[in-house]
Structure formats: C-alpha cells, structure tokens
Motif scaffolding. Structure first.
Motif, PDB file in Angstrom:
ATOM      1  N   ARG A 264      12.601  -0.487  30.702  1.00  0.00           N
ATOM      2  CA  ARG A 264      13.510  -1.583  30.401  1.00  0.00           C
ATOM      3  C   ARG A 264      12.955  -2.868  31.027  1.00  0.00           C
ATOM      4  N   SER A 265      13.506  -3.978  30.605  1.00  0.00           N
ATOM      5  CA  SER A 265      12.980  -5.276  31.051  1.00  0.00           C
ATOM      6  C   SER A 265      13.583  -5.704  32.390  1.00  0.00           C
ATOM      7  N   THR A 266      13.402  -4.862  33.414  1.00  0.00           N
ATOM      8  CA  THR A 266      13.824  -5.232  34.765  1.00  0.00           C
ATOM      9  C   THR A 266      12.656  -5.012  35.721  1.00  0.00           C
ATOM     10  N   ILE A 267      12.660  -5.802  36.776  1.00  0.00           N
ATOM     11  CA  ILE A 267      11.578  -5.723  37.760  1.00  0.00           C
ATOM     12  C   ILE A 267      11.558  -4.353  38.422  1.00  0.00           C
ATOM     13  N   GLU A 268      12.753  -3.796  38.560  1.00  0.00           N
ATOM     14  CA  GLU A 268      12.890  -2.450  39.108  1.00  0.00           C
ATOM     15  C   GLU A 268      11.968  -1.445  38.423  1.00  0.00           C
ATOM     16  N   GLU A 269      11.682  -1.637  37.143  1.00  0.00           N
ATOM     17  CA  GLU A 269      10.868  -0.681  36.393  1.00  0.00           C
ATOM     18  C   GLU A 269       9.385  -0.759  36.763  1.00  0.00           C
ATOM     19  N   ILE A 270       8.984  -1.830  37.436  1.00  0.00           N
ATOM     20  CA  ILE A 270       7.565  -1.998  37.781  1.00  0.00           C
ATOM     21  C   ILE A 270       7.066  -0.809  38.618  1.00  0.00           C
ATOM     22  N   ASP A 271       7.898  -0.351  39.543  1.00  0.00           N
ATOM     23  CA  ASP A 271       7.478   0.774  40.383  1.00  0.00           C
ATOM     24  C   ASP A 271       7.161   2.014  39.553  1.00  0.00           C
ATOM     25  N   ARG A 272       7.972   2.259  38.544  1.00  0.00           N
ATOM     26  CA  ARG A 272       7.717   3.413  37.659  1.00  0.00           C
ATOM     27  C   ARG A 272       6.420   3.224  36.894  1.00  0.00           C
ATOM     28  N   ILE A 273       6.170   1.999  36.465  1.00  0.00           N
ATOM     29  CA  ILE A 273       4.938   1.718  35.724  1.00  0.00           C
ATOM     30  C   ILE A 273       3.728   1.913  36.641  1.00  0.00           C
ATOM     31  N   VAL A 274       3.855   1.460  37.881  1.00  0.00           N
ATOM     32  CA  VAL A 274       2.770   1.638  38.861  1.00  0.00           C
ATOM     33  C   VAL A 274       2.478   3.126  39.040  1.00  0.00           C
ATOM     34  N   ALA A 275       3.528   3.922  39.206  1.00  0.00           N
ATOM     35  CA  ALA A 275       3.339   5.364  39.414  1.00  0.00           C
ATOM     36  C   ALA A 275       2.721   6.014  38.175  1.00  0.00           C
ATOM     37  N   PHE A 276       3.139   5.560  37.009  1.00  0.00           N
ATOM     38  CA  PHE A 276       2.594   6.073  35.741  1.00  0.00           C
ATOM     39  C   PHE A 276       1.079   5.802  35.656  1.00  0.00           C
ATOM     40  N   ILE A 277       0.679   4.588  35.985  1.00  0.00           N
ATOM     41  CA  ILE A 277      -0.752   4.238  35.923  1.00  0.00           C
ATOM     42  C   ILE A 277      -1.540   5.036  36.962  1.00  0.00           C
ATOM     43  N   ASP A 278      -0.977   5.135  38.158  1.00  0.00           N
ATOM     44  CA  ASP A 278      -1.662   5.907  39.206  1.00  0.00           C
ATOM     45  C   ASP A 278      -1.917   7.345  38.758  1.00  0.00           C
ATOM     46  N   ALA A 279      -0.889   7.956  38.204  1.00  0.00           N
ATOM     47  CA  ALA A 279      -1.016   9.361  37.799  1.00  0.00           C
ATOM     48  C   ALA A 279      -2.100   9.507  36.731  1.00  0.00           C
ATOM     49  N   TRP A 280      -2.118   8.585  35.793  1.00  0.00           N
ATOM     50  CA  TRP A 280      -3.103   8.671  34.709  1.00  0.00           C
ATOM     51  C   TRP A 280      -4.531   8.437  35.236  1.00  0.00           C
ATOM     52  N   CYS A 281      -4.680   7.464  36.108  1.00  0.00           N
ATOM     53  CA  CYS A 281      -6.008   7.175  36.678  1.00  0.00           C
ATOM     54  C   CYS A 281      -6.515   8.381  37.460  1.00  0.00           C
ATOM     55  N   GLU A 282      -5.607   9.018  38.174  1.00  0.00           N
ATOM     56  CA  GLU A 282      -5.936  10.239  38.906  1.00  0.00           C
ATOM     57  C   GLU A 282      -6.458  11.302  37.944  1.00  0.00           C
ATOM     58  N   ALA A 283      -5.681  11.544  36.905  1.00  0.00           N
ATOM     59  CA  ALA A 283      -6.033  12.584  35.929  1.00  0.00           C
ATOM     60  C   ALA A 283      -7.363  12.272  35.241  1.00  0.00           C
ATOM     61  N   GLN A 284      -7.621  11.013  34.992  1.00  0.00           N
ATOM     62  CA  GLN A 284      -8.857  10.618  34.305  1.00  0.00           C
ATOM     63  C   GLN A 284     -10.001  10.379  35.289  1.00  0.00           C
ATOM     64  N   ALA A 285      -9.717  10.520  36.567  1.00  0.00           N
ATOM     65  CA  ALA A 285     -10.729  10.292  37.600  1.00  0.00           C
ATOM     66  C   ALA A 285     -11.413   8.928  37.438  1.00  0.00           C
ATOM     67  N   LEU A 286     -10.608   7.901  37.240  1.00  0.00           N
ATOM     68  CA  LEU A 286     -11.156   6.541  37.075  1.00  0.00           C
ATOM     69  C   LEU A 286     -11.519   5.927  38.422  1.00  0.00           C
ATOM     70  N   SER A 287     -12.420   4.967  38.386  1.00  0.00           N
ATOM     71  CA  SER A 287     -12.818   4.274  39.622  1.00  0.00           C
ATOM     72  C   SER A 287     -11.673   3.425  40.147  1.00  0.00           C
ATOM     73  N   ASP A 288     -11.738   3.095  41.439  1.00  0.00           N
ATOM     74  CA  ASP A 288     -10.740   2.212  42.040  1.00  0.00           C
ATOM     75  C   ASP A 288     -10.700   0.865  41.335  1.00  0.00           C
ATOM     76  N   GLU A 289     -11.870   0.415  40.889  1.00  0.00           N
ATOM     77  CA  GLU A 289     -11.916  -0.899  40.246  1.00  0.00           C
ATOM     78  C   GLU A 289     -11.137  -0.889  38.928  1.00  0.00           C
TER      79      GLU A 289
END
Ligand SMILES: Nc1ncnc2c1ncn2[C@@H]1O[C@H](COP(=O)(O)OP(=O)(O)O)[C@@H](O)[C@H]1O
Ligand SMILES: Nc1ncnc2c1ncn2[C@@H]1O[C@H](COP(=O)(O)OP(=O)(O)O)[C@@H](O)[C@H]1O
Lengths: 114, 137, 114, 137
Positions: free
Chosen positions: B9-34
């Motif tokens: 939803r369009s609230t700032i509160e959702e940013i944390d969920r988006i951050v966690a979503f990206i982290d999980a995916w980067c982990e799974a894909q073994a992407l670089s920190d950059e």
C-alpha cells in the motif's frame, strides 16, 4: 532496522557517529537530532558515517542541510568514514567535491577544530 | 528466469516490508552487496515518490515491485496507479557542481536512480505508471 | 551519549526499542522518529524503554505526544520495560495510570495487537 | 564538606558537560544510582528552563551549579542571571490525574523537581535566581 547515534565531544568539536540505514524515516530523525545540536550551540560537527551501509536521497538531503547550516565563519562540518556504496552515492551527486571529507574520525576532528 | 514480486500500500510503513522482500531475494540469488544496495536504493526512491508525490495523502494506493534475474542482468519493475507522471522527463536535473550555499536541497532521488542503473525507462500503461530499471550483474 | 533506536515489526505492531538517555535533545529526536512512523501508517506501536536509564520531563513529553496520536479506534500505544528510576518519574507524573504499560515486550506486543 | 562546581553558558550544548560533571562527582562520592539519577534530572530541568525560558535566545548567559555533600544530605545549588522567575510559585501545577486526551503536553519539569527532592527553594539574590534542591542520602 536499527539506528544508533553516538556522540562524543572532542574539545570544541562534536563527533556524531551513526550506524544503520539512512532512509526516508531515519534521515529525518537524524536531521532533527543534528538540527537540535546546531540550534543548541554545536557549531563544529563531525558526521562519522563509518557505520552506515545504506543511504538514499533522503540521507543526502540531511547531509546538505547540515552543511548549509554549518557553512560560515567559525563553523565546521566534516563527514568521514564513507563506505564504498555510500561513497558512490556521494560521488554521483557531486558531494565529494563540495563537502569536507576525511577517512578517519581523527582526521575529521582535526579538520573541524582548525 | 527467476523472479519475485510484492504488492504494497502507499504508506511509508510498507517500506520495511519492501526492504525485507529485497533482502530475501538478494540472499536467494546470492547477489553482491553492491547490487543489493542499488536495488534497495531504486526501490526506495520509486516507492517514496509514489507515496509522497503520486498518491499524496492517500494511504490505500497500490504499489507493485517485481524483481527479475536474467543471466547477465537484473530488472526492477515498479508500478503504481497514481496520476500520470514521468519522472525521467519531468524531474529537474540537479546541478551537481553547485557549491554548498548555492545548492538546492532535494531533487536527488531521480538523479540517483539514473546514475545507479544501466537503463531506466518509463511508460504509462492504462491507469498505471510503469518504471523499469535494469542493472548489470 | 548514545541513542539507539531499534525497530522490529511483529505482525501489525511496530516495536520501537530505545537505549540511552532521553533528555532534551534525544527526546526530540525520538519524537520525530515516532511521529514519522505514525504519519507513515504505523498505528500500533510498542515503545520498549528497557534500555533507558534516564528520562526527564522532555521524555515524558514525547511519550504523551505519542499516546495522544495513537489514542483512538484501531490505534494502540503500549510502553514496556521501565527501569526503577524511569518508573518513578512515570509514577509521580501520573503516567502509570493513564498509559498502557507492561513488563515485557511480548506482553506489550500482544496488548498492542488486540 | 565536599563540594564541586561548574560554570556553563546558556546553550544546550553545555548540558553534556554538566552531565559529565555530575557523573564524575557521583563517582567520587560513591553515590547510589538513584541519587545520581535525581541530580541529573534536577540539573537538566533547571538548566533547560534557564536556557530556553530564562535567557531565551541569549547564548552567553551564565549558569552555575554547585553540588554539596553533607553526612545525611546532598544539595544542588543552581544559579543564573536571567530575569527574575520563581518557578516554584509561577509554574502551574499539572493535573497528573487527567486522561491522555485531556492532559496538557509539557509543564512537568518543575513538578518532577518538586517530587524528586526533599526540599526545593527559590530566592532572588541581586541579579541572580538561586534554586536550592536538597536530597536525602
Ligand atoms: N510519482 C510522482 N508523482 C508526482 N510527482 C513526482 C513523482 N515523483 C517525483 N515527482 C516530482 O519530481 C520531483 C523530483 O523528485 P526526486 O528527484 O525524487 O527528488 P525529491 O523527491 O527529493 O524532491 C519531486 O520533488 C516531485 O515534485
Ligand atoms: N527560568 C525560567 N524563566 C522564565 N520562565 C520559566 C522558567 N522556568 C520555567 N518557566 C516557565 O514555567 C513553565 C513550566 O516549566 P516546566 O515545569 O519546567 O515545564 P516545561 O518547561 O516543560 O513547560 C514553562 O513553560 C515556562 O513558561
């Protein structure tokens, strides 16, 4: 998320060391904090970002606001400890050439006390 | 082709969920920190602009992020249903050489997105703004 | 001085854990932070003060401001983890009877999600 | 009779020095955490009121704090040269039973000082406001 603000007075210089993510919310928090310090009389500030892994445009905004407030005679604002990703954000925004930057806190504190 | 998506939803509160979503995916894909850093940055800039400027005070707006991994590239596709706005054309280019006194506060979000991506594109798709950002792997 | 703000989402509840001194400056910093969270849509907040050794009237002010903003249907504000000295300050100010308080974060999170 | 004193200017920046001064003295006197807490609280409330209300925007005002240890008591004597103001009489007593909705924000500083001390007194001494706070040991 965890935001930590640590402060230490080194003679006339206030060293503000930050750890965590500087995003839309935490940047506003830190902006208020530094703004209160400046309003409270701290006119030589070192911002140590060695604990910051992430910064967005909101973080750049707070850095520029502090630099503007501390621009002038007897005032100093020095940023130190940029990690690679943070440095790249500063670089593409032109901040490397307009701000006083150092690697270490010691260098920053001495630049700020001069 | 690996991908993942999140609706918010369009609230700032959702940013944390988006951050966690990206982290999980980067982990799974073994992407670089950059790369992880860049995905976080672009997702935050797009999301915050949609929340603050696009939907303004509406908290029930719809935001959608899709991450796609290709052999040599990554894409982040961001969608919202806020009023038509092409940030790549409309957002003013900041003067990154101005001194501290002269320099305007703000206006660096879209600039950072352009700098951090190989390619970034905008299109209007019906009621939707669609932003696509591509990154080299 | 060191102020640490740690945040954790527990389902619909945002747990904000603070460590450090809540004085005139840091209370304003935390007030801005919590204010941004509430403005950003967080309407059930636990404030965990188990890491706070010192609070003055400025800290009470921020607690009351948050309690007022989160007073209403579907909104919750629960404070937990008061140390003895902090509890005494709450007590003599009447805060123990007007706020929802618990000992542990777990109790606070479940009170806030109800 | 052991005592220590500190002079400071009327800026918030000075609070950190006052905090360090009190800590050092409490350490030397081997005071309890509770007494240390109370000294910090009273010193901050007096100092912030002098800085914010007494001296208002003046940053060059003078503040003086003296800590005195007697066998069965401690005293904190606070002095400033701001305009005459007796907080013990002038500051409104907060209604500490009002609900969250009804309760006014602010006005708890002087109340806390009264609650945390055995005795607190005010006198005007020439150009100075002198506040004395006594604590049981
Ligand atoms: N989704 C959007 N809808 C409407 N206006 C927008 C949107 N995104 C950006 N803008 C406008 O473009 C400007 C520049 O955006 P940006 O580069 O992200 O910087 P900032 O948000 O810091 O001002 C914003 O100030 C805003 O006026
Ligand atoms: N040194 C002072 N000089 C002038 N006015 C003061 C002073 N100290 C306190 N006051 C007044 O008394 C009021 C109550 O003070 P206080 O109980 O500390 O609460 P607060 O400062 O949070 O409002 C203040 O709002 C201010 O108007």
């Amino acid at each position: 998320m965890t935001l930590t603000i640590n402060e230490e007075n080194r003679d006339t210089v206030l060293v503000v060391s930050v750890s965590g993510r500087l995003d839309g919310v935490t940047s506003k928090t830190l902006d208020t904090h530094i703004g209160a310090r400046i309003a409270g009389g701290s006119d030589r500030i070192v911002l140590n970002l060695s604990g910051v892994d992430y910064i967005s445009s909101f973080g750049l905004r707070l850095v520029l606001v502090a630099a503007k407030k501390l621009n002038g005679p007897g005032r100093r604002f020095v940023v130190c400890g940029l990690k690679d990703n943070v440095r790249q954000v500063f670089s593409v925004s032109g901040f490397l050439s307009i701000l006083t930057l150092t690697d270490t806190v010691d260098e920053a504190a001495s630049a700020a006390s001069s | 082709m690996d991908f993942a998506e999140i609706e918010a939803r369009s609230t700032i509160e959702e940013i944390d969920r988006i951050v966690a979503f990206i982290d999980a995916w980067c982990e799974a894909q073994a992407l670089s920190d950059e790369l992880r850093f860049k995905l976080h940055l672009v997702a935050e800039e797009f999301s915050m602009n949609a929340i603050m400027h696009g939907y303004r005070d509406r908290e029930d707006g719809w935001i959608h992020i899709r991450l796609v991994a290709k052999p040599d590239a990554l894409s982040l596709i961001f969608q919202d249903e806020a009023p038509l706005f092409d940030p790549l054309v409309e957002a003013a280019t900041p003067d990154v050489t101005a001194s501290v006194e002269e320099r305007q506060v703000g206006g660096l979000g879209v600039h950072l997105v352009k700098e951090m991506t190989r390619f970034v594109g905008y299109r209007r798709d019906g009621q939707r703004n669609v932003l696509t950002a591509d990154f080299d792997r």
